[in-house]
Design an enzyme around this catalytic site. Sequence first.
Site, mmCIF file in Angstrom:
data_model
loop_
_atom_site.group_PDB
_atom_site.id
_atom_site.type_symbol
_atom_site.label_atom_id
_atom_site.label_comp_id
_atom_site.label_asym_id
_atom_site.label_seq_id
_atom_site.Cartn_x
_atom_site.Cartn_y
_atom_site.Cartn_z
ATOM 1 C CG ASN A 17 -2.241 -1.079 0.763
ATOM 2 O OD1 ASN A 17 -3.546 -0.545 0.174
ATOM 3 N ND2 ASN A 17 -1.632 -1.993 1.505
ATOM 4 C CG ASN A 112 -6.274 1.170 9.791
ATOM 5 O OD1 ASN A 112 -4.727 0.703 9.130
ATOM 6 N ND2 ASN A 112 -6.957 0.594 9.685
ATOM 7 C CG HIS A 114 -9.902 -3.158 8.435
ATOM 8 N ND1 HIS A 114 -8.830 -3.835 9.166
ATOM 9 C CD2 HIS A 114 -10.861 -3.758 8.279
ATOM 10 C CE1 HIS A 114 -9.575 -5.072 9.486
ATOM 11 N NE2 HIS A 114 -10.654 -4.803 9.601
ATOM 12 C CB VAL A 149 -10.151 -2.311 17.659
ATOM 13 C CG1 VAL A 149 -9.611 -2.668 16.155
ATOM 14 C CG2 VAL A 149 -8.960 -2.004 18.248
HETATM 15 C C1 GAR Z 1 -2.818 -4.524 4.030
HETATM 16 O O1 GAR Z 1 -4.230 -5.386 3.837
HETATM 17 C C2 GAR Z 1 -3.957 -4.093 4.823
HETATM 18 O O2 GAR Z 1 -5.800 -3.703 4.950
HETATM 19 C C3 GAR Z 1 -4.096 -4.863 5.863
HETATM 20 O O3 GAR Z 1 -2.376 -5.485 6.065
HETATM 21 C C4 GAR Z 1 -2.044 -5.488 4.709
HETATM 22 C C5 GAR Z 1 -0.752 -4.694 4.834
HETATM 23 O O4 GAR Z 1 -0.446 -4.567 3.276
HETATM 24 N N1 GAR Z 1 -4.077 -4.221 7.437
HETATM 25 C C6 GAR Z 1 -4.736 -4.277 8.315
HETATM 26 O O5 GAR Z 1 -5.483 -5.602 8.887
HETATM 27 C C7 GAR Z 1 -5.153 -3.299 9.829
HETATM 28 N N2 GAR Z 1 -5.737 -3.951 10.412
HETATM 29 P P1 GAR Z 1 0.785 -4.022 2.310
HETATM 30 O O6 GAR Z 1 2.358 -4.178 3.515
HETATM 31 O O7 GAR Z 1 1.369 -4.470 1.501
HETATM 32 O O8 GAR Z 1 0.719 -2.468 2.394
#
Ligand code: GAR
Length: 206
Positions: A17, A112, A114, A149
């Site tokens: 991301n 954020n 999610h 959360v």
């Molecule tokens: C993403 O899918 C994001 O939505 C999730 O972690 C991943 C990070 O991927 N975040 C959560 O679950 C937070 N609650 P990345 O490091 O490849 O961007």
Amino acid sequence: MSNKFRLGVLGSGKGSNFAAIADAITAGKIPAEVGIVLSDVEGAGILAQARDRKLPAQFIPPGKFRTKLDEEAERAFVAALQTAKVDLIVLAGFMRVLKGDFLRAFEGRIVNVHPSLLPSFPGLEAWKQALDHGVKVAGCTVHFVDAGVDSGAVIGQQAVPVLDNDTAETLHQRIHAAEHDLYPKCVAAIARGGISVQGRRVIWKP
Ligand code: GAR
């Protein structure tokens, strides 16, 4: 230091991301610059992604807890972000819950992404929760961060279908791709001053 809108990015994982946001900045789609990238995981891909792009990146040890930062770590994160003079904190796969002092330092300025259509499936492995629940539509949400959360005001959402032959991995990949499209658009809108917040409702200015 320029007077551009500055992002402070926090992540614990591979940083796809962050890469999507950094690429959108390079392509001129987000009027902002990355002030600093911070991680609570020493070998996190997000730090390598930042260094590859010659952007400042720093590991800060998170302290003794598993799901949050301890007080010293929280102070170190806040100090690094303040020194970098960031305008917006962008959580990009940061897997710790942010608490009081951090939230107060950047009130209303933390976003954020999610991997579910909130308020469904907050918490961990949301794509798996969606698959196990049997929903036919899944997706991702970009939201402001509050003391709960995954509970803050929703900025944007993108839906993806759940297919009959999906595994957790294939659904996760589809959601990830939607995140890479949605998150840069939301960050761009904020950087442009293109949204306003009215209670829980986030309005995109025409
Ligand atoms: C993403 O899918 C994001 O939505 C999730 O972690 C991943 C990070 O991927 N975040 C959560 O679950 C937070 N609650 P990345 O490091 O490849 O961007």
